[in-house]
Motif scaffolding. Structure first.
Motif, PDB file in Angstrom:
ATOM      1  N   UNK A  83       0.817  -1.225   0.000  1.00 32.81           N
ATOM      2  CA  UNK A  83       0.000   0.000   0.000  1.00 32.81           C
ATOM      3  C   UNK A  83       0.846   1.268   0.000  1.00 32.81           C
ATOM      4  N   UNK A  84       1.978   1.247   0.699  1.00 33.67           N
ATOM      5  CA  UNK A  84       2.920   2.362   0.680  1.00 33.67           C
ATOM      6  C   UNK A  84       3.990   2.048  -0.352  1.00 33.67           C
ATOM      7  N   UNK A  85       3.618   2.170  -1.631  1.00 37.96           N
ATOM      8  CA  UNK A  85       4.495   1.703  -2.699  1.00 37.96           C
ATOM      9  C   UNK A  85       5.790   2.503  -2.782  1.00 37.96           C
ATOM     10  N   UNK A  86       5.707   3.834  -2.625  1.00 38.82           N
ATOM     11  CA  UNK A  86       6.941   4.627  -2.685  1.00 38.82           C
ATOM     12  C   UNK A  86       7.824   4.383  -1.466  1.00 38.82           C
ATOM     13  N   UNK A  87       7.208   4.112  -0.319  1.00 35.89           N
ATOM     14  CA  UNK A  87       7.999   3.729   0.836  1.00 35.89           C
ATOM     15  C   UNK A  87       8.795   2.467   0.577  1.00 35.89           C
ATOM     16  N   UNK A  88       8.187   1.519  -0.143  1.00 43.36           N
ATOM     17  CA  UNK A  88       8.895   0.287  -0.495  1.00 43.36           C
ATOM     18  C   UNK A  88      10.006   0.552  -1.503  1.00 43.36           C
ATOM     19  N   UNK A  89       9.754   1.420  -2.484  1.00 38.73           N
ATOM     20  CA  UNK A  89      10.821   1.770  -3.425  1.00 38.73           C
ATOM     21  C   UNK A  89      12.007   2.394  -2.702  1.00 38.73           C
ATOM     22  N   UNK A  90      11.732   3.309  -1.784  1.00 36.50           N
ATOM     23  CA  UNK A  90      12.810   3.945  -1.033  1.00 36.50           C
ATOM     24  C   UNK A  90      13.527   2.940  -0.140  1.00 36.50           C
ATOM     25  N   UNK A  91      12.801   1.984   0.431  1.00 35.77           N
ATOM     26  CA  UNK A  91      13.446   0.945   1.248  1.00 35.77           C
ATOM     27  C   UNK A  91      14.415   0.123   0.409  1.00 35.77           C
ATOM     28  N   UNK A 200       5.082  19.861   3.291  1.00 32.14           N
ATOM     29  CA  UNK A 200       3.667  19.600   3.569  1.00 32.14           C
ATOM     30  C   UNK A 200       3.053  18.846   2.397  1.00 32.14           C
ATOM     31  N   UNK A 201       2.496  17.676   2.697  1.00 35.80           N
ATOM     32  CA  UNK A 201       1.796  16.880   1.690  1.00 35.80           C
ATOM     33  C   UNK A 201       0.311  16.853   2.048  1.00 35.80           C
ATOM     34  N   UNK A 202      -0.524  17.290   1.124  1.00 30.20           N
ATOM     35  CA  UNK A 202      -1.951  17.448   1.383  1.00 30.20           C
ATOM     36  C   UNK A 202      -2.688  16.111   1.477  1.00 30.20           C
ATOM     37  N   UNK A 203      -2.131  15.088   0.871  1.00 33.03           N
ATOM     38  CA  UNK A 203      -2.749  13.774   0.864  1.00 33.03           C
ATOM     39  C   UNK A 203      -3.624  13.542  -0.356  1.00 33.03           C
ATOM     40  N   UNK A 204      -3.787  12.280  -0.687  1.00 37.96           N
ATOM     41  CA  UNK A 204      -4.667  11.845  -1.780  1.00 37.96           C
ATOM     42  C   UNK A 204      -5.754  10.989  -1.138  1.00 37.96           C
ATOM     43  N   UNK A 205      -6.928  11.572  -0.868  1.00 38.14           N
ATOM     44  CA  UNK A 205      -7.903  10.938   0.024  1.00 38.14           C
ATOM     45  C   UNK A 205      -8.741   9.844  -0.612  1.00 38.14           C
ATOM     46  N   UNK A 206      -8.144   9.090  -1.542  1.00 32.65           N
ATOM     47  CA  UNK A 206      -8.848   7.985  -2.175  1.00 32.65           C
ATOM     48  C   UNK A 206      -8.080   6.681  -2.008  1.00 32.65           C
ATOM     49  N   UNK A 207      -7.065   6.689  -1.158  1.00 31.19           N
ATOM     50  CA  UNK A 207      -6.224   5.512  -0.961  1.00 31.19           C
ATOM     51  C   UNK A 207      -6.603   4.845   0.359  1.00 31.19           C
ATOM     52  N   UNK A 208      -7.048   3.602   0.297  1.00 25.69           N
ATOM     53  CA  UNK A 208      -7.547   2.919   1.494  1.00 25.69           C
ATOM     54  C   UNK A 208      -6.416   2.162   2.178  1.00 25.69           C
ATOM     55  N   UNK A 209      -5.575   2.925   2.892  1.00 21.96           N
ATOM     56  CA  UNK A 209      -4.537   2.296   3.711  1.00 21.96           C
ATOM     57  C   UNK A 209      -4.246   3.204   4.893  1.00 21.96           C
ATOM     58  N   UNK A 444      -9.337   0.326   5.757  1.00 24.85           N
ATOM     59  CA  UNK A 444      -7.982   0.148   6.283  1.00 24.85           C
ATOM     60  C   UNK A 444      -7.347   1.426   6.820  1.00 24.85           C
ATOM     61  N   UNK A 445      -8.127   2.467   7.039  1.00 23.57           N
ATOM     62  CA  UNK A 445      -7.558   3.714   7.561  1.00 23.57           C
ATOM     63  C   UNK A 445      -7.129   3.539   9.013  1.00 23.57           C
ATOM     64  N   UNK A 446      -6.196   4.366   9.450  1.00 22.54           N
ATOM     65  CA  UNK A 446      -5.710   4.273  10.830  1.00 22.54           C
ATOM     66  C   UNK A 446      -6.780   4.748  11.808  1.00 22.54           C
ATOM     67  N   UNK A 447      -6.800   4.216  12.989  1.00 23.67           N
ATOM     68  CA  UNK A 447      -7.773   4.642  13.999  1.00 23.67           C
ATOM     69  C   UNK A 447      -7.609   6.120  14.341  1.00 23.67           C
ATOM     70  N   UNK A 448      -8.726   6.787  14.570  1.00 22.96           N
ATOM     71  CA  UNK A 448      -8.706   8.185  14.983  1.00 22.96           C
ATOM     72  C   UNK A 448      -8.758   9.192  13.859  1.00 22.96           C
ATOM     73  N   UNK A 449      -8.668   8.739  12.596  1.00 24.77           N
ATOM     74  CA  UNK A 449      -8.707   9.653  11.461  1.00 24.77           C
ATOM     75  C   UNK A 449     -10.153  10.016  11.152  1.00 24.77           C
TER      76      UNK A 449
END
Length: 460
Positions: A83-91, A200-209, A444-449
């Motif tokens: 789900x965090x595809x760019x995080x995986x690329x950077x890893x 600052x990243x505004x977010x893309x609010x269509x990603x379910x993770x 799949x959103x984090x709790x509290x959002x």
């Protein structure tokens, strides 16, 4: 070569190339690609592309070694298995380069910034505008920060924060309140607190993770400075929460309002936000077009309907011919059955001229301008967000002379069309890029959002 192909475009990598060359740095190019937003990337496609990129990075490191890595990323890619595809690329890039080689990336501010991305990169620098008119500047800034990090010899301190509510796409425009004020505050905070970068990243609010949404990271000489800058910007976002709750007009009301306002003193622009190709739409819903026709609107230019089948029928019929089309509805919604006249044909190739994409070449395939009553519709074989006036001009339509312009876009259209607009209206006709993300069935959103600004309900 890659460097020559990108140098004169408006993409972030072009700015990074310029900054590197001006600094006398040697460039070992890997590769670059682009895709319009849609659904999750398949595991097979992700692995094919990621494997190629990492193989080329490993080869460059073996031939080097490299002094640093710059990546031109978006930041909101979701793959089926990551789900965090760019995080995986950077890893993966970090695993190849080791802990000491600096890594920097430019990002689209619609990035869903994650802790993994921050951890594996030395610095991340998003565009500061939406519409994105500073893509090259962001690339140049990321490269300058990469060079500064290399010269510094040690990492910047980092402070990562996530906002607790989603910001709708239509409320993220940096040309108007409240995001214009937030970005001004971001600049003031960075200067006052000596942040090397306040991203600052505004977010893309269509990603379910879990990490969907707005987030920020501050980079500083000390951890205290980074934390202070991050907390100050987070407070600014929380103070303006209610201002981000902005309404859009139903399609019928938007058309009626546009017809009332249209006085020949510049076009009234209607944004068809829920079929925005830049947000994952396919550019082929017909709800707003049907409403314009039903209300007998005159002097309208509509851009665009992505429908290769209808474009081909127009080319087969020829300019001046009348054609019966099942227009649009190939991916989303339903087709609109129309009797139209073919006004102009083109191969769909033109060079963008606006502030966002000037110099970039569009390749939309066989295209046509058709007339349906008082509405002229651009029909293409590939999708493109309507952010550049050249989309109309290459088919003989001067945007500034229209009474109404209907555009498949949420915000990017403002860069090139707002300066000529009598008024701007945002319409919610049926489409997949919903104006209110709270209506989506997230799992799949984090709790509290919270799913919308000003709403006290939180995910469990």
């Amino acid at each position: 070569t890659l460097v020559a192909a990108l140098r004169d475009t408006a993409v972030p990598a072009a700015g990074a190339i310029r900054a590197a060359e001006e600094a006398g740095a040697a460039i070992a190019p890997l590769w670059w690609g682009f895709a319009n937003p849609a659904g999750p990337v398949s595991a097979e496609a992700f692995e094919r592309l990621a494997s190629r990129l990492m193989a080329e990075l490993q080869a460059a490191q073996d031939a080097g070694p490299l002094d640093g890595l710059y990546l031109d990323l978006h930041g909101a890619m979701v793959a089926e298995h990551f789900p965090d595809a760019e995080g995986e690329l950077l890893r993966r890039a970090r695993a190849i380069l080791g802990p000491d080689v600096p890594i920097a990336a430019s990002l689209d501010p619609h990035c869903n910034l994650t802790a993994a991305m921050v951890r594996h990169a030395d610095v991340l620098s998003p565009f500061r505008t939406y519409p994105h008119v500073d893509m090259k500047e962001a690339g140049a800034r990321a490269m300058a920060l990469l060079l500064a990090r290399a010269a510094r010899g040690k990492p910047f301190a980092k402070a990562f924060r996530q906002l607790d509510y989603l910001i709708p796409i239509t409320s993220q425009c940096t040309l108007v309140a409240p995001m214009a004020e937030v970005m001004a505050a971001r600049q003031a905070i960075a200067a006052k607190m000596g942040a090397a970068e306040l991203s600052l990243c505004f977010g893309f609010p269509y990603a379910d993770f879990a990490d969907c949404g707005c987030a920020l990271v501050a980079y500083g000489v000390t951890q205290e400075a980074a934390d202070a800058a991050a907390e100050a910007l987070l407070r600014e976002l929380k103070l303006r929460e209610q201002d981000f709750a902005q309404a859009v007009l139903p399609a019928a009301e938007a058309v009626a309002t546009a017809m009332r306002l249209a006085d020949g003193q510049g076009p009234v622009v209607i944004a068809d936000t829920q079929d925005n190709p830049g947000g994952g739409g396919h550019g082929d819903t017909t709800g707003l077009l049907a409403e314009l026709i039903a209300q007998r609107a005159e002097g309208v230019a509509f851009g665009l309907i992505n429908d290769a089948e209808s474009a081909a029928r127009c080319h087969a019929a020829g300019e001046g011919a009348r054609v019966t089309l099942a227009l649009g509805g190939k991916s989303d919604g339903v087709a609109l059955h129309v009797d139209a006249r073919v006004l102009r044909l083109s191969d769909g190739r033109f060079t963008c001229t606006g502030p966002m994409a000037g110099g970039n070449v569009a390749e939309l395939g066989p295209s046509a301008l058709i007339g349906i009553g008082g509405v002229a519709v651009v029909v293409t074989s590939r999708k493109m967000q309507a952010y550049d006036q050249a989309l109309f001009r290459h088919l003989g339509v001067e945007p500034s002379q229209q009474r109404i312009l209907a555009l498949k876009s949420s915000v990017h259209f403002r860069a090139d069309f707002q300066p000529i607009a009598r008024a701007v209206l945002v319409a919610a006709a049926p489409g997949p890029v919903v104006a209110d993300p709270a209506t989506l069935p997230f799992r799949h959103l984090r709790p509290g959002l919270r799913l919308r600004p000003g709403d006290n309900r939180r995910t469990g």
